[in-house]
Design a protein around this motif. Structure first.
Motif, PDB file in Angstrom:
ATOM      1  N   ALA A  23      23.069  32.439  23.878  1.00  0.00           N
ATOM      2  CA  ALA A  23      22.434  32.713  25.108  1.00  0.00           C
ATOM      3  C   ALA A  23      20.939  33.150  24.876  1.00  0.00           C
ATOM      4  CB  ALA A  23      23.169  34.061  25.492  1.00  0.00           C
ATOM      5  N   VAL A  24      20.548  33.354  23.532  1.00  0.00           N
ATOM      6  CA  VAL A  24      19.219  34.060  23.386  1.00  0.00           C
ATOM      7  C   VAL A  24      18.585  33.061  22.498  1.00  0.00           C
ATOM      8  CG1 VAL A  24      19.772  36.104  23.815  1.00  0.00           C
ATOM      9  CG2 VAL A  24      19.773  35.509  21.484  1.00  0.00           C
ATOM     10  N   GLN A  25      19.037  31.779  22.272  1.00  0.00           N
ATOM     11  CA  GLN A  25      18.468  30.786  21.220  1.00  0.00           C
ATOM     12  C   GLN A  25      17.071  30.578  21.684  1.00  0.00           C
ATOM     13  OE1 GLN A  25      20.395  27.056  21.187  1.00  0.00           O
ATOM     14  NE2 GLN A  25      19.047  26.337  19.675  1.00  0.00           N
ATOM     15  N   PRO A  26      16.049  30.620  20.761  1.00  0.00           N
ATOM     16  CA  PRO A  26      14.900  30.248  21.049  1.00  0.00           C
ATOM     17  C   PRO A  26      14.571  28.701  21.319  1.00  0.00           C
ATOM     18  CG  PRO A  26      14.901  30.856  18.915  1.00  0.00           C
ATOM     19  CD  PRO A  26      16.191  31.015  19.382  1.00  0.00           C
ATOM     20  N   LYS A  27      13.757  28.357  22.176  1.00  0.00           N
ATOM     21  CA  LYS A  27      13.466  26.956  22.375  1.00  0.00           C
ATOM     22  C   LYS A  27      11.919  26.735  21.841  1.00  0.00           C
ATOM     23  CE  LYS A  27      17.404  26.328  24.492  1.00  0.00           C
ATOM     24  NZ  LYS A  27      18.502  25.881  23.845  1.00  0.00           N
ATOM     25  N   GLU A  82      21.989  25.323  15.732  1.00  0.00           N
ATOM     26  CA  GLU A  82      22.952  25.446  17.279  1.00  0.00           C
ATOM     27  C   GLU A  82      24.166  24.472  17.001  1.00  0.00           C
ATOM     28  OE1 GLU A  82      22.723  24.679  21.982  1.00  0.00           O
ATOM     29  OE2 GLU A  82      21.146  23.919  20.702  1.00  0.00           O
ATOM     30  N   THR A  83      24.029  23.328  16.731  1.00  0.00           N
ATOM     31  CA  THR A  83      25.267  22.291  16.540  1.00  0.00           C
ATOM     32  C   THR A  83      26.413  22.839  15.606  1.00  0.00           C
ATOM     33  OG1 THR A  83      23.688  20.638  16.717  1.00  0.00           O
ATOM     34  CG2 THR A  83      25.878  20.188  15.668  1.00  0.00           C
ATOM     35  N   LYS A  84      25.722  23.568  14.285  1.00  0.00           N
ATOM     36  CA  LYS A  84      26.519  24.002  13.371  1.00  0.00           C
ATOM     37  C   LYS A  84      27.341  25.214  13.831  1.00  0.00           C
ATOM     38  CE  LYS A  84      24.735  21.598   9.421  1.00  0.00           C
ATOM     39  NZ  LYS A  84      24.157  21.881   8.040  1.00  0.00           N
ATOM     40  N   ILE A  85      26.697  26.199  14.513  1.00  0.00           N
ATOM     41  CA  ILE A  85      27.260  27.306  15.046  1.00  0.00           C
ATOM     42  C   ILE A  85      28.114  26.981  16.030  1.00  0.00           C
ATOM     43  CG2 ILE A  85      25.697  28.167  16.601  1.00  0.00           C
ATOM     44  CD1 ILE A  85      27.553  30.504  14.157  1.00  0.00           C
TER      45      ILE A  85
END
Length: 112
Positions: A23-27, A82-85
């Motif tokens: 939800a808080v992943q930086p872009k 992101e893909t791996k998590i």
């Protein structure tokens, strides 16, 4: 059975933590990592370690650990943190489902 319940509780806690991370992943729009992204990536690496340790605590956890190692071995430009998590999350959900069934069978003699 307390051990299985502890594993279930931790697994659910880790699922929540993964959702919070996503939800808080930086872009970022550049190829250079920002400090924010590096901090987020570090949290993902720590979460992956916690999940691996969780699997190691279970008798048949080696099968789930093998999937983690397979995910980590796939190293392409497309496979980012992101893909791996997200893949880790999928296997953690399967692990929790397996533990629920395992606990049910172990506590219900009619199912043995």
């Amino acid at each position: 059975m307390q051990h299985a319940q502890l594993l279930l509780d931790n697994g659910r806690k880790y699922l929540t933590a993964i959702d919070e991370l996503l939800a808080v992943q930086p872009k970022t729009t550049t190829w250079e990592d920002s400090e924010e992204e590096e901090a987020w990536n570090k949290k993902v690496v720590e979460m992956k370690l916690k999940i691996k340790l969780l699997y190691a605590e279970f008798d048949n956890g080696k099968y789930f650990l093998e999937e983690c190692y397979a995910i980590d071995a796939k190293s392409t430009l497309i496979d980012n943190y992101e893909t791996k998590i997200r893949q880790y999350k999928k296997y953690l959900q399967l692990f929790i489902e397996h533990l629920n069934e395992y606990r049910l069978v172990r506590t219900n003699p009619a199912m043995n």
